[in-house]
Each structure stands twice: as C-alpha cells, then as structure tokens.
Design a protein around this motif. Sequence first.
Motif, mmCIF file in Angstrom:
data_model
loop_
_atom_site.group_PDB
_atom_site.id
_atom_site.type_symbol
_atom_site.label_atom_id
_atom_site.label_comp_id
_atom_site.label_asym_id
_atom_site.label_seq_id
_atom_site.Cartn_x
_atom_site.Cartn_y
_atom_site.Cartn_z
ATOM 1 N N LEU A 11 -2.586 15.743 5.780
ATOM 2 C CA LEU A 11 -1.339 15.172 6.290
ATOM 3 C C LEU A 11 -1.465 13.660 6.470
ATOM 4 O O LEU A 11 -0.499 12.917 6.258
ATOM 5 N N ALA A 12 -2.656 13.204 6.868
ATOM 6 C CA ALA A 12 -2.872 11.757 6.989
ATOM 7 C C ALA A 12 -2.781 11.082 5.619
ATOM 8 O O ALA A 12 -2.203 9.990 5.485
ATOM 9 N N LEU A 13 -3.352 11.706 4.583
ATOM 10 C CA LEU A 13 -3.220 11.164 3.224
ATOM 11 C C LEU A 13 -1.777 11.225 2.740
ATOM 12 O O LEU A 13 -1.300 10.333 2.039
ATOM 13 N N MET A 14 -1.089 12.281 3.113
ATOM 14 C CA MET A 14 0.322 12.412 2.751
ATOM 15 C C MET A 14 1.136 11.273 3.357
ATOM 16 O O MET A 14 2.026 10.713 2.707
ATOM 17 N N ALA A 15 0.814 10.912 4.595
ATOM 18 C CA ALA A 15 1.497 9.783 5.239
ATOM 19 C C ALA A 15 1.255 8.485 4.478
ATOM 20 O O ALA A 15 2.158 7.646 4.358
ATOM 21 N N ASP A 16 0.043 8.316 3.950
ATOM 22 C CA ASP A 16 -0.250 7.131 3.147
ATOM 23 C C ASP A 16 0.586 7.124 1.873
ATOM 24 O O ASP A 16 1.110 6.084 1.463
ATOM 25 N N LEU A 55 -7.379 8.090 14.715
ATOM 26 C CA LEU A 55 -6.375 8.274 15.767
ATOM 27 C C LEU A 55 -5.640 6.968 16.048
ATOM 28 O O LEU A 55 -4.406 6.936 16.136
ATOM 29 N N TYR A 56 -6.387 5.891 16.203
ATOM 30 C CA TYR A 56 -5.765 4.592 16.458
ATOM 31 C C TYR A 56 -4.863 4.189 15.293
ATOM 32 O O TYR A 56 -3.734 3.700 15.493
ATOM 33 N N ALA A 57 -5.346 4.358 14.068
ATOM 34 C CA ALA A 57 -4.587 3.930 12.892
ATOM 35 C C ALA A 57 -3.277 4.706 12.763
ATOM 36 O O ALA A 57 -2.212 4.121 12.517
ATOM 37 N N LEU A 58 -3.338 6.018 12.928
ATOM 38 C CA LEU A 58 -2.128 6.832 12.815
ATOM 39 C C LEU A 58 -1.157 6.534 13.949
ATOM 40 O O LEU A 58 0.067 6.546 13.747
ATOM 41 N N GLY A 108 -1.597 0.057 10.054
ATOM 42 C CA GLY A 108 -2.031 1.325 10.628
ATOM 43 C C GLY A 108 -2.405 2.353 9.576
ATOM 44 O O GLY A 108 -3.510 2.903 9.589
ATOM 45 N N ILE A 109 -1.499 2.585 8.621
ATOM 46 C CA ILE A 109 -1.757 3.642 7.641
ATOM 47 C C ILE A 109 -2.796 3.220 6.617
ATOM 48 O O ILE A 109 -3.370 4.074 5.916
ATOM 49 N N GLY A 110 -3.109 1.915 6.558
ATOM 50 C CA GLY A 110 -4.133 1.457 5.616
ATOM 51 C C GLY A 110 -5.501 2.043 5.882
ATOM 52 O O GLY A 110 -6.339 2.119 4.978
ATOM 53 N N VAL A 124 3.007 11.729 12.230
ATOM 54 C CA VAL A 124 3.037 12.345 13.563
ATOM 55 C C VAL A 124 2.299 13.680 13.552
ATOM 56 O O VAL A 124 1.519 13.990 14.463
ATOM 57 N N ALA A 125 2.537 14.490 12.514
ATOM 58 C CA ALA A 125 1.865 15.786 12.421
ATOM 59 C C ALA A 125 0.354 15.624 12.298
ATOM 60 O O ALA A 125 -0.424 16.356 12.928
ATOM 61 N N ALA A 126 -0.086 14.657 11.485
ATOM 62 C CA ALA A 126 -1.524 14.405 11.344
ATOM 63 C C ALA A 126 -2.135 13.943 12.662
ATOM 64 O O ALA A 126 -3.243 14.363 13.036
ATOM 65 N N LEU A 127 -1.429 13.089 13.377
ATOM 66 C CA LEU A 127 -1.922 12.597 14.664
ATOM 67 C C LEU A 127 -2.066 13.732 15.669
ATOM 68 O O LEU A 127 -3.066 13.822 16.395
#
Length: 685
Positions: A117-122, A179-182, A211-213, A288-291
Amino acid sequence: MDDPYQNNLNQQGETYPTYTEETYPFQTDYPPQEEDAASDATEGHDEEDQMYEGEYQGIPHPDEIKEARRAARREARMKARMAAEAEEETLPEQYETIMEDCGHGRFQWTLFIVLGLALMADGVECFVVGFALPSAEKDMCLSNADKGMLGLIVYVGMMIGAVVWGGLADKLGRRQCLLYALAINCIFSFLSCFAQSYGFFIFFRLCSGIGIGGSIPVVYTYYSEFLHMDKRGEHLSWLCLFWMLGGLYASFTAWGIIPHYGWGFSMETEFQFHSWRVFVLVCFLPSVAALAGLVFMPESPRFLLETARHDEAWMILRQVHDTNWRAKGEPERVFQVSQIKTPFTQDDEFIEIQSETGTAFQRFTVRQMTLVKQVMKNIMSLAAPELRLHGLFIAIVWFTMAFSYYGLGVWFPDQIKYLQYEDYESNIKLFHREKVERFHFNFTLQNQVHKEGEYIHDRFINIEIRNVKFEDSLFENCYFEDIKSTETFFENCTLKNTVFYNTDLWEDSKFIDCRLENTTFLHPKKGCHLNFQEENDILIYLVSFLGSLSVIPGNIIAGLLMDKIGRIKIIGGSMLASAGCTFFLFLCFSQGAVITFQCLFFAAGAAAWNGIEVITVELYPASKRATAFGVLNGICKLAAIISCFIFGKFIGITKIIPIILSFSALVCGGLLAFKLPETREVILK
C-alpha cells in the motif's frame, strides 16, 4: 663448600676468579658487586652482554616488564579485531539461517500488503498532479510556466525525500522513518485539496512529495530484511506490482470523478471545491491505509542488530517464527536461537555520551547534529573503494532507465494531445468579412476564426465559446451575458457601446490590442472557467490506464524468472527490449498507434525496474542499504525531471530527438547492466 656464585665460564669461554667467604663476605641482603668492582676479565663487554643485577634473585628488568605489557596490549587488540571481523563475517550467515528457520508465511504476507500500500501511494503520487492539472490550471488560472512547475514539483519533492528518508532509515530505523514519511504525505496531501491559491497548492504538493519519496527506498530495504535468500528476488518482484496498482487506481478514480463537475461545492467565489479536488482527496487514501497498517508492524530485526539492540531483535524474530508456524498448523515448534552476533557501533554510544550533559535544548541539538553528521558520513562512505565501481554502474543504470521511462511516459499522452489538436485545427471554420445584425446567438461557437467581421446590435446570451478568435472585427451595441469561454480571444478589434454582464471575458486577458469605446464589464466571473468536456478527455485517462495495465505481464515474468535466470539478465534483456520498442515510435502517425506502442514499451521495461530494485537491495551492506537505495532513487527522480523537461520541448516540433535519446540511454544502460555482479545466491551483507 661449593660457591653458589661460582661461574665456570663466561660467554667468551674465559674462567672467572673464585671468591670465598673470606675474600668476599657473603650477605643475603647485599646487592651484587658494583660495576667498578667487576673483574678485569669482563671489562670491555657491552651492556647488553651483562646480566641484569636483579636476575640473581629472579626479578625481571623494568624494560622487559614494559615490553611484556606492550606485547600483551598488542595481542589483546589483535584478538579484539579478529573477534570483530569474525562477528561481521558470521552475522549475515547466522541471520540467513534464522530467517530460514522462521519460514515464509503469514507474517511476510501481512507485511507484503502493508508495504504494498505504501508503494501504491507512491505510484498514485506520480499520476495525481498530471490528471488534476488540466482542471487545476483552469480553476487557479495557471500560466504555461506555472503548469510546467507544478508538473515537476512532485518529482523534486520525491527526489529530496528519497535521499533524506533513505539516509535516516539506516540510523533511526526502517519502520520509524516510513511512519514519518507516510504521515507527512497524508497531512500535506489532505491540505492540498483545499488550497485555493497556486502558491499554497504547489508548496503542499512539494511537501507531500518529500514525504512519499521515502516509500520506495525504505519499503524495499525493510521487506528484504524479512526474507531469506530463496524467496527474496521473487517476492520483491511481486511487491513491484503495487506501484502499477497505484497507476491503475489513479487512472480509474480520475476517470470516474473529475468529469463530474457537480461533485463539489463552492462558497460564493472565495472558496471553490470542484471535482478535481475530490479526486486529489481520494488519492491519499492508500497512504492512510499503509500508515494505519504499519503501526502494527515491528521494526526490522536486521537494523536492530546493527544498532546493538539484541533483545528487541530476538523478540521480533521469535514473533515472526511463531506467527508463521502457528499459521501452518505447527504451534509446538520452538524458536531455538539463544544468541545472535551483534556488531559494535560507536555512533550510538557517542550520542548517548553527548546527551548526558547540558540543557534539554542542548541535548536535542547535539543529537540532531550528530544524526546529520552520521547520515552525511554514511552517504560519503558509498564512494569507498569496495563500493565505488559497482555503485557507479548501478547509478548509470538507474539514470538511463528513468530518463527513458519517465520521459516517454510524459511524451505519450502529450503526443496524443498534439495529434488531437492537429485534427482539431484541420477542422477550423473560417468566416471572413461576415456582417451580422440584430441576431441572437443562443448556440455554442466552437473552433472558429472570424476575420474583419461586423456585429451590430447582436446578443450573445448563455452560450459557450470554445477556441474562437475574432480578428480585426467590429462590435457595436452588442450585449454579452452568462458567457463561458475556453481559448477565446479578441485581437485588434473595436468594441463600441458594448456590455459584458456575468462573463469570463476579462478586459485584461481576453482582449489583445483592442479599442474599447464606452464598453462596460459588469459582475465579471472570478476564476477560470472549467470546461470538463474539453479539458478532461476520456482518452487521456484511458491512455494512462492501459499504460499501467500493460506493466502486469512484465511484472509476472520478472517474478517468475528473477531467481531462475538472475537479476543481470532480467535487467539487461528488458532494457534492450525496451530500446527496440522505441524504434517503432517512428511509425506513430495516429492516436491508436501511440497507445499501442506505449503499452509495448511499458510492458518491456517493467521487468528491468524489478531487477534494478532487487539488485540495489542486495549490493549494499545493511548499514548502508537504505542510504544507497535513497541516493539511487534520488538520481532516478533527477533523471525524470530532466527528461520530462527535454521531451516536453519537442512536442509538436519533432519526435526524432526524443526517440534517439531514449534509445541511446536504454542501450547504454542495458549493456552496462551486464557488468554488474550477479546477486541471486548472495546472502545479504
């Protein structure tokens, strides 16, 4: 009685005189004879040949004591160094054995979804501005320069974020930095939805990108440290699928939300929340879901071992072991590891020593400055002799692949828009010297040019005027009301006794070198008109959707073959295949051809991305892994910025230069990839 001090021979074979108690009284506490009382037979001997006086009583010479101590210290240092080297050599093997014992199961799959999900956000972040821009530029009245800056600002933020979060992840921890980045991405993505001015919007998107970087470098580093060697290449490749899902999600939601102008609200003219803002709001949901999921995940035990946090690492490894084997129906299996090698780190100890003194602010300052120094030192260490050559090769591969991929990724939709524009221009209707008097225009005027016309006592009420240009024309006693215009201009015209009521035809922007006589503008509309039928062509969403969908075959092939044929062949073969696809772009004379070859190019290049990300994780040791990935991902985003700027300049001029540049970059990177070391059967350092 035998004289206990009698020596028969000296070192040169001469006989010493014999002394008796009468001639030399014997005293147990009397020191040996002085040097001037020595026998003439020993005269002329070197001091080294003389026997130390205390040796008669077994007392060692002070110089011998010092030398013995120095030798003991040297031996202790040697043993400590050898022990440290032994720990460094055995920790990777021991950790690999532990991960094999923990198995691959429920824990890894849960982490796979969260990090996916974090990669999906990227992936969403790369598309969201491009989809929202056609509407945002009208809503905020952006110039061409502003549009270009807004398109690139996300990549600038992601470039900064990749380097910063990658460096911090090797010092603060993978999970904590992610966590901080997301969190930063979520906050500023949300704020950008409500930003009414261009300045605030571009600032919030920049911070969101920072953040997402951090997601790509931290996610791959984090996940790889929970995988053993046999599963690493395959499952890291499957993880790449989520970036493609981000593109699909952005395309699908843009297609379904942005064209619906009514999906929003406004508070008079001061605050507008149109449908494109709803789309931006929806696009931060994967982050948000990844976080939320990451809150329940543990820190990487490999990182904890690098920072001498042995007990925490042991507890997490036991959690991974128990979670997997309980899910497999074997809860009775016991985690049998009792001791794990732990490398010593002086940096953390230095922070603790420095933080024991001074005020709270001083301690905070010392910690932050020390952290910055450590991160910079870690970045500089990437140029060490043992890492320099392979680091240069992988950096070139990253740059060339990103240059071609992102450059053509921008070129394809812009080329389609240009072909649409050419088709549109070919159907322009020209009206020359027409005279219209006392006519009521109640229909849409579209794609027209009016030259040297005369309009007397005409009424233009509640209509749309799209791509219409009036040149050297006269408007006398005319009335315009409730007009919505797109790309409409009056040039060298004369307007007499004309009224504009509630229109978006502004005196300072729509009228070029015009003469206005007794002309009034009443209640002009603020903001720019949003023409969703024209600015949000469904074909553009379809192009992006199909481009993201075409990545699936490449990802599947890479996942199945990554551990069978190796990373190098995957990268080199995929990049050379992509280079071959670029030559077909010379045949793109229609919109359908552009879409077809775009899909072929993305499908061929997907496997290369998978291989590049896998080998980057495996090339570097744990203490530098996230830092190296962040720097290389920052180079990737820099290449994206450069290529997007260059390729955009040639739209409508020539397609030869973009094609040649892409082909050259891909061939160079593909051939250089074969010089990289194969890491398929390498244990993570």
